[in-house]
Write a protein that holds these residues in place. Structure first.
Motif, PDB file in Angstrom:
ATOM      1  N   ASP A 185      10.343  10.643  -6.433  1.00 47.64           N
ATOM      2  CA  ASP A 185      11.554  11.268  -5.906  1.00 47.64           C
ATOM      3  C   ASP A 185      12.189  12.232  -6.908  1.00 47.64           C
ATOM      4  O   ASP A 185      13.024  13.049  -6.537  1.00 47.64           O
ATOM      5  CB  ASP A 185      12.575  10.230  -5.441  1.00 47.64           C
ATOM      6  CG  ASP A 185      13.056   9.304  -6.552  1.00 47.64           C
ATOM      7  OD1 ASP A 185      12.348   9.156  -7.567  1.00 47.64           O
ATOM      8  OD2 ASP A 185      14.141   8.738  -6.391  1.00 47.64           O
ATOM      9  N   LEU A 186      11.772  12.190  -8.181  1.00 49.31           N
ATOM     10  CA  LEU A 186      12.309  13.135  -9.153  1.00 49.31           C
ATOM     11  C   LEU A 186      11.653  14.511  -9.028  1.00 49.31           C
ATOM     12  O   LEU A 186      12.128  15.476  -9.593  1.00 49.31           O
ATOM     13  CB  LEU A 186      12.152  12.594 -10.572  1.00 49.31           C
ATOM     14  CG  LEU A 186      12.957  11.343 -10.877  1.00 49.31           C
ATOM     15  CD1 LEU A 186      12.696  10.890 -12.297  1.00 49.31           C
ATOM     16  CD2 LEU A 186      14.443  11.577 -10.665  1.00 49.31           C
ATOM     17  N   ASP A 187      10.544  14.598  -8.291  1.00 51.85           N
ATOM     18  CA  ASP A 187       9.893  15.880  -8.046  1.00 51.85           C
ATOM     19  C   ASP A 187      10.563  16.656  -6.916  1.00 51.85           C
ATOM     20  O   ASP A 187      10.303  17.812  -6.715  1.00 51.85           O
ATOM     21  CB  ASP A 187       8.434  15.677  -7.638  1.00 51.85           C
ATOM     22  CG  ASP A 187       7.572  15.223  -8.794  1.00 51.85           C
ATOM     23  OD1 ASP A 187       8.035  15.281  -9.928  1.00 51.85           O
ATOM     24  OD2 ASP A 187       6.437  14.821  -8.522  1.00 51.85           O
ATOM     25  N   MET A 188      11.398  15.990  -6.164  1.00 49.94           N
ATOM     26  CA  MET A 188      11.951  16.582  -4.954  1.00 49.94           C
ATOM     27  C   MET A 188      13.139  17.480  -5.265  1.00 49.94           C
ATOM     28  O   MET A 188      13.582  17.591  -6.398  1.00 49.94           O
ATOM     29  CB  MET A 188      12.329  15.462  -3.984  1.00 49.94           C
ATOM     30  CG  MET A 188      11.108  14.619  -3.585  1.00 49.94           C
ATOM     31  SD  MET A 188      11.503  13.176  -2.637  1.00 49.94           S
ATOM     32  CE  MET A 188      12.281  13.863  -1.217  1.00 49.94           C
ATOM     33  N   GLU A 189      13.649  18.087  -4.240  1.00 52.62           N
ATOM     34  CA  GLU A 189      14.755  19.034  -4.361  1.00 52.62           C
ATOM     35  C   GLU A 189      16.111  18.351  -4.520  1.00 52.62           C
ATOM     36  O   GLU A 189      17.096  18.993  -4.842  1.00 52.62           O
ATOM     37  CB  GLU A 189      14.785  19.954  -3.136  1.00 52.62           C
ATOM     38  CG  GLU A 189      13.545  20.815  -2.993  1.00 52.62           C
ATOM     39  CD  GLU A 189      13.436  21.856  -4.098  1.00 52.62           C
ATOM     40  OE1 GLU A 189      14.462  22.400  -4.521  1.00 52.62           O
ATOM     41  OE2 GLU A 189      12.306  22.112  -4.530  1.00 52.62           O
ATOM     42  N   HIS A 244      19.562  10.647 -17.659  1.00 52.69           N
ATOM     43  CA  HIS A 244      19.313  10.473 -19.089  1.00 52.69           C
ATOM     44  C   HIS A 244      18.107   9.584 -19.391  1.00 52.69           C
ATOM     45  O   HIS A 244      17.747   9.416 -20.552  1.00 52.69           O
ATOM     46  CB  HIS A 244      20.563   9.936 -19.782  1.00 52.69           C
ATOM     47  CG  HIS A 244      21.683  10.925 -19.754  1.00 52.69           C
ATOM     48  ND1 HIS A 244      21.687  12.064 -20.524  1.00 52.69           N
ATOM     49  CD2 HIS A 244      22.806  10.985 -19.010  1.00 52.69           C
ATOM     50  CE1 HIS A 244      22.765  12.769 -20.286  1.00 52.69           C
ATOM     51  NE2 HIS A 244      23.467  12.147 -19.360  1.00 52.69           N
ATOM     52  N   HIS A 245      17.484   9.034 -18.368  1.00 46.30           N
ATOM     53  CA  HIS A 245      16.314   8.178 -18.571  1.00 46.30           C
ATOM     54  C   HIS A 245      15.016   8.828 -18.105  1.00 46.30           C
ATOM     55  O   HIS A 245      13.965   8.205 -18.152  1.00 46.30           O
ATOM     56  CB  HIS A 245      16.521   6.845 -17.849  1.00 46.30           C
ATOM     57  CG  HIS A 245      17.719   6.103 -18.364  1.00 46.30           C
ATOM     58  ND1 HIS A 245      17.725   5.437 -19.566  1.00 46.30           N
ATOM     59  CD2 HIS A 245      18.972   5.985 -17.863  1.00 46.30           C
ATOM     60  CE1 HIS A 245      18.921   4.924 -19.784  1.00 46.30           C
ATOM     61  NE2 HIS A 245      19.700   5.243 -18.765  1.00 46.30           N
ATOM     62  N   VAL A 246      15.107  10.077 -17.660  1.00 48.72           N
ATOM     63  CA  VAL A 246      13.917  10.799 -17.229  1.00 48.72           C
ATOM     64  C   VAL A 246      13.238  11.363 -18.476  1.00 48.72           C
ATOM     65  O   VAL A 246      13.872  12.045 -19.281  1.00 48.72           O
ATOM     66  CB  VAL A 246      14.293  11.942 -16.254  1.00 48.72           C
ATOM     67  CG1 VAL A 246      13.059  12.755 -15.896  1.00 48.72           C
ATOM     68  CG2 VAL A 246      14.954  11.378 -15.004  1.00 48.72           C
ATOM     69  N   PRO A 247      11.941  11.073 -18.677  1.00 45.45           N
ATOM     70  CA  PRO A 247      11.263  11.578 -19.877  1.00 45.45           C
ATOM     71  C   PRO A 247      11.096  13.097 -19.829  1.00 45.45           C
ATOM     72  O   PRO A 247      11.092  13.690 -18.750  1.00 45.45           O
ATOM     73  CB  PRO A 247       9.906  10.870 -19.847  1.00 45.45           C
ATOM     74  CG  PRO A 247       9.701  10.488 -18.431  1.00 45.45           C
ATOM     75  CD  PRO A 247      11.059  10.281 -17.819  1.00 45.45           C
ATOM     76  N   PRO A 283      20.761  11.482  -9.791  1.00 41.46           N
ATOM     77  CA  PRO A 283      22.070  10.931 -10.168  1.00 41.46           C
ATOM     78  C   PRO A 283      22.201  10.798 -11.689  1.00 41.46           C
ATOM     79  O   PRO A 283      21.223  10.554 -12.397  1.00 41.46           O
ATOM     80  CB  PRO A 283      22.093   9.555  -9.506  1.00 41.46           C
ATOM     81  CG  PRO A 283      20.892   9.467  -8.642  1.00 41.46           C
ATOM     82  CD  PRO A 283      19.969  10.585  -8.991  1.00 41.46           C
ATOM     83  N   ALA A 284      23.411  10.941 -12.193  1.00 38.82           N
ATOM     84  CA  ALA A 284      23.671  10.920 -13.636  1.00 38.82           C
ATOM     85  C   ALA A 284      23.145   9.658 -14.301  1.00 38.82           C
ATOM     86  O   ALA A 284      22.619   9.721 -15.416  1.00 38.82           O
ATOM     87  CB  ALA A 284      25.163  11.080 -13.904  1.00 38.82           C
TER      88      ALA A 284
END
Length: 139
Positions: free
Chosen positions: A48-52, A61-64, A56-57
């Motif tokens: 879901d981090l690849d999507m448009e 900060h935990h996304v590599p 959320p905050a």
């Protein structure tokens, strides 16, 4: 105020080839490719981090960080001032991994270690960007 380490940008001549080489080395995936940029991210990054949709905050900060490849006209002439360190797990065969990297197009380079008793091996990717393979570890 917090900032997130978002990416490392790697200058290169062949954006697509470099992105694919590093994606293979790291077992990451290519998520964007154009003539002037290519982006790779870890395979285990949530889909879901690849999507448009905005992230959320509390997750931001935990996304590599990812790796971004951009074209430059000049060639590499001096040692990198910043480089990537790779580390095998204790259960992995470090020498076999180094050989795999060399077979895939990396080469050994001397950036001043002069054969001394160091615990890392310095290699360069197909375009000459140095990186290290550290001693095996489990943390």
């Amino acid at each position: 105020m917090k900032l997130r380490w978002y990416s490392i940008v790697i200058d290169c001549h062949n954006v697509a080839a470099q992105a694919r080489w590093w994606a293979d080395v790291l077992d990451w995936r290519l998520i964007f490719e154009a003539d002037d940029e290519a982006v790779i991210i870890p395979n285990d990054m949530p889909a879901d981090l690849d999507m448009e949709e905005p992230v959320p905050a509390h997750r931001w900060h935990h996304v590599p960080p990812g790796l971004v490849f951009v074209p430059v006209p000049e060639g590499k002439t001096v040692k990198n001032r910043l480089h990537i360190d790779l580390a095998p797990h204790l259960e992995d065969d470090r020498d076999a991994q180094i050989q795999w990297l060399i077979d895939a197009g990396a080469r050994r380079v001397d950036v001043g270690q002069d054969g001394s008793e160091v615990t890392w091996t310095v290699l360069a990717d197909p375009e000459g960007n140095e990186f290290c393979v550290l001693s095996s570890r489990d943390r």
